[in-house]
Design an enzyme around this catalytic site. Structure first.
Site, PDB file in Angstrom:
ATOM      1  N   LYS A 143       0.735  -1.238   0.082  1.00 27.19           N
ATOM      2  CA  LYS A 143      -0.058   0.053   0.098  1.00 27.19           C
ATOM      3  C   LYS A 143       0.819   1.352   0.122  1.00 27.19           C
ATOM      4  CE  LYS A 143      -1.131  -0.667   4.839  1.00 27.19           C
ATOM      5  NZ  LYS A 143      -0.375  -0.142   5.791  1.00 27.19           N
ATOM      6  N   ARG A 183      12.699  -6.444   4.708  1.00 28.68           N
ATOM      7  CA  ARG A 183      12.529  -5.019   4.199  1.00 28.68           C
ATOM      8  C   ARG A 183      13.469  -3.786   4.966  1.00 28.68           C
ATOM      9  NH1 ARG A 183       6.613  -2.649   4.214  1.00 28.68           N
ATOM     10  NH2 ARG A 183       6.812  -3.026   6.359  1.00 28.68           N
ATOM     11  N   ARG A 197      12.778  -1.262   9.986  1.00 31.69           N
ATOM     12  CA  ARG A 197      11.687  -0.823  10.993  1.00 31.69           C
ATOM     13  C   ARG A 197      11.865  -1.868  12.226  1.00 31.69           C
ATOM     14  NH1 ARG A 197       6.117   0.418   7.824  1.00 31.69           N
ATOM     15  NH2 ARG A 197       5.586  -0.911   9.672  1.00 31.69           N
ATOM     16  N   ARG A 239       0.867  -8.862  13.750  1.00 34.92           N
ATOM     17  CA  ARG A 239       0.325  -7.736  12.952  1.00 34.92           C
ATOM     18  C   ARG A 239      -0.608  -8.273  11.936  1.00 34.92           C
ATOM     19  NH1 ARG A 239       5.407  -4.953  10.170  1.00 34.92           N
ATOM     20  NH2 ARG A 239       4.000  -3.438   9.185  1.00 34.92           N
TER      21      ARG A 239
END
Ligand code: AMP
Length: 219
Positions: A14, A128, A163, A174
């Site tokens: 997204k 990531r 992150r 999550r």
């Protein structure tokens, strides 16, 4: 231009799609996760709480989120539409947002669901990396998006960062939060007739093409 809401599990793309839409249609990309990260000031108690929730992959309280969003939507650049990346995350937020739109005399716009397999998401999250300076995102586990030099941004040559919530344990948390809290939004928006499903198991360029045709058909 209509506003756009994304419903998507963590790392479904997204953020990437929001940036592409923002550039092409010249409307702001509002990432609630980023607004939260910028609002955290390590000294105060409420920031510590927010940080704790984010680290665990849990949703931050609706009041905090709605406040951040209200302030952001008041800004001038939101007048002719915007992209909401990461909001709403549950049915209560969606209902509160409906009320806010009524007050602001704005339309809901398009709701786009990014449909994607769980295993693909896990790899994306665990590998990531991003550049704090230019915002470029890489993945050390995926050949096409690996940085050229291990751990360094291709554009800025600076050290890439991970992150705090991008690890396997937090991913499961999550993802479960998504299933429990966010997935019910699919029916909520389907019933309103504004939901568009996009297959997100394909590459980002093809997903973007699909989204452009949805936007084109709704203008
Ligand atoms: P994201 O950058 O969208 O993946 O969000 C990172 C984290 O920020 C989430 O795991 C939540 O802890 C928090 N967060 C982001 N958006 C919301 C929201 N709409 N409601 C509650 N918490 C949120």
């Amino acid at each position: 231009m209509k506003s756009i809401i994304f419903i998507a599990p963590p790392a479904a793309g997204k953020g990437t799609q929001s940036k592409l839409i923002s550039k092409k249609y010249n409307i702001p990309h509002i990432s609630i996760g980023d607004l939260l990260r910028y609002s955290i000031n390590s000294e105060d108690e409420s920031s510590k709480k927010i940080n704790e929730y984010m680290e665990k992959g849990l949703l931050v309280s609706d009041d905090i989120i709605l406040n951040l969003l209200k302030n952001r939507l008041k800004q001038q650049d939101c007048i002719s539409g915007y992209i909401l990346d990461g909001f709403p995350r549950n049915v209560n937020q969606a209902k509160e947002y409906d009320k806010l739109l009524e007050k602001l005399d704005k339309d809901l716009g398009l709701v786009i669901l990014l449909d994607i397999d769980k295993e693909i998401l896990k790899n994306r999250i665990v590998g990531r990396l991003s550049c704090n300076k230019c915002g470029s995102v890489y993945n050390e586990l995926i050949k096409e998006t690996k940085p050229k030099n291990v751990g360094l941004c291709d554009k800025c040559n600076l050290k890439l960062s991970k992150r705090i919530d991008d690890n396997e344990e937090t991913f499961e948390m999550r993802y479960n939060t998504y299933l429990k809290e966010t997935e019910p939004l699919i029916n909520y928006y389907d019933d309103k007739g504004c939901l568009y499903r996009v297959n997100a198991n394909i590459n980002a360029d093809l997903i973007f093409k699909e989204i452009q045709s949805i936007i084109g058909s709704s203008i």
